[in-house]
Design a protein around this motif. Structure first.
Motif, short mmCIF file in Angstrom:
data_model
loop_
_atom_site.label_atom_id
_atom_site.label_comp_id
_atom_site.label_asym_id
_atom_site.label_seq_id
_atom_site.Cartn_x
_atom_site.Cartn_y
_atom_site.Cartn_z
N VAL A 98 0.70 1.59 8.05
CA VAL A 98 -0.53 0.79 8.06
C VAL A 98 -1.33 1.03 6.78
CG1 VAL A 98 -2.79 0.56 9.18
CG2 VAL A 98 -0.71 0.58 10.56
N VAL A 99 -1.46 2.29 6.38
CA VAL A 99 -2.23 2.61 5.18
C VAL A 99 -1.59 1.98 3.94
CG1 VAL A 99 -2.84 4.52 3.62
CG2 VAL A 99 -3.33 4.68 6.06
N MET A 100 -0.27 2.08 3.82
CA MET A 100 0.40 1.53 2.64
C MET A 100 0.34 0.00 2.63
SD MET A 100 3.55 4.14 1.88
CE MET A 100 4.25 4.11 3.51
N TYR A 101 0.48 -0.62 3.79
CA TYR A 101 0.37 -2.08 3.89
C TYR A 101 -1.04 -2.52 3.50
CZ TYR A 101 0.11 -6.77 5.77
OH TYR A 101 -0.08 -8.12 5.91
N ASP A 102 -2.03 -1.81 4.02
CA ASP A 102 -3.42 -2.13 3.72
C ASP A 102 -3.72 -1.97 2.23
OD1 ASP A 102 -6.28 -2.62 4.59
OD2 ASP A 102 -6.47 -0.65 3.65
N GLY A 142 -1.99 -4.77 0.37
CA GLY A 142 -2.29 -6.11 0.87
C GLY A 142 -3.78 -6.40 0.90
N VAL A 143 -4.42 -5.96 1.95
CA VAL A 143 -5.81 -6.31 2.21
C VAL A 143 -6.74 -5.78 1.13
CG1 VAL A 143 -7.72 -6.06 3.84
CG2 VAL A 143 -5.39 -6.37 4.69
N GLY A 157 -9.95 -6.53 -3.96
CA GLY A 157 -10.20 -6.22 -5.37
C GLY A 157 -10.07 -7.45 -6.25
N GLU A 158 -9.08 -8.29 -5.95
CA GLU A 158 -8.91 -9.54 -6.72
C GLU A 158 -10.10 -10.47 -6.49
OE1 GLU A 158 -6.52 -10.21 -8.99
OE2 GLU A 158 -5.87 -8.15 -8.65
N GLN A 159 -10.60 -10.52 -5.27
CA GLN A 159 -11.77 -11.35 -4.99
C GLN A 159 -13.00 -10.81 -5.71
OE1 GLN A 159 -11.99 -11.48 -0.71
NE2 GLN A 159 -10.43 -13.07 -0.57
N ALA A 160 -13.13 -9.49 -5.77
CA ALA A 160 -14.25 -8.88 -6.49
C ALA A 160 -14.22 -9.25 -7.97
CB ALA A 160 -14.22 -7.36 -6.32
N LYS A 161 -13.01 -9.29 -8.56
CA LYS A 161 -12.89 -9.70 -9.96
C LYS A 161 -13.40 -11.13 -10.15
CE LYS A 161 -8.90 -6.93 -11.28
NZ LYS A 161 -7.47 -6.96 -11.61
N GLY A 197 -7.50 -1.79 -4.33
CA GLY A 197 -6.17 -1.69 -3.76
C GLY A 197 -5.14 -1.28 -4.80
N HIS A 198 -3.89 -1.50 -4.46
CA HIS A 198 -2.79 -1.06 -5.30
C HIS A 198 -1.73 -2.14 -5.46
CE1 HIS A 198 -3.98 3.17 -5.28
NE2 HIS A 198 -4.28 3.02 -4.01
N ARG A 199 -1.07 -2.09 -6.60
CA ARG A 199 0.14 -2.87 -6.77
C ARG A 199 1.23 -2.15 -5.98
NH1 ARG A 199 0.87 -2.66 -12.93
NH2 ARG A 199 0.18 -0.59 -12.40
N PRO A 200 2.27 -2.85 -5.57
CA PRO A 200 3.34 -2.20 -4.80
C PRO A 200 3.94 -0.98 -5.49
CG PRO A 200 3.55 -4.57 -4.60
CD PRO A 200 2.45 -4.31 -5.61
N ILE A 201 4.07 -1.00 -6.81
CA ILE A 201 4.63 0.15 -7.53
C ILE A 201 3.73 1.37 -7.40
CG2 ILE A 201 3.64 -0.47 -9.78
CD1 ILE A 201 7.10 1.08 -9.24
#
Length: 141
Positions: free
Chosen positions: A75-79, A82-83, A88-92, A117-121
């Protein structure tokens, strides 16, 4: 206590690595990253995977504790990828709009935090760090 120590060590190392990696990439010290979400590697992924692996090693993988920790890690990694990344993209985008409004004379109090958030890498790197920390603690202690 062993599980908590392992998880806290993993997240602490991830936060330290964020500062080092940022310096390596930009040649500028951003010490605020030591307590910041987002960035490389994901400290949340490191923490939850270290906890999960530690529980798996010492308690066994056929336990409720392991199942709970595995679900928490997923759940943490998906969040994170993802979410929180979407937020973060919306904040930009919102900050870009704020900049346009400020160009027209409207002053705004505060910019939104973009590094959430994070990129998948970054999530993968945090998970790998958590795995390595848990295995290292198991070998050493």
């Amino acid at each position: 206590m062993r599980h908590l120590f392992t998880a806290m060590l993993a997240t602490s190392l991830a936060q330290i690595f964020k500062v080092i990696i940022e310096y390596w990439v930009t040649r500028s010290w951003k010490k605020a990253l030591i307590v910041s979400p987002g960035g490389m590697p994901s400290s949340h992924s490191a923490l939850t995977v270290a906890l999960m692996v530690s529980i798996g090693i010492y308690e066994g993988v056929n336990t409720a504790f392991f199942a709970i920790s595995a679900c928490l890690a997923l759940v943490v990694m998906y969040d994170a990828a993802g979410v929180r990344r979407a937020a973060g993209e919306q904040a930009k985008a919102i900050n870009l709009l704020f900049d346009k409004l400020e160009d027209r004379g409207l002053r705004l109090d505060k910019r939104l935090k973009e590094l959430l958030g994070h990129r998948p890498i970054e999530v993968f790197a945090g998970a790998l760090l958590g795995l390595m920390v848990a295995l290292s603690v198991w070998v050493v202690f």
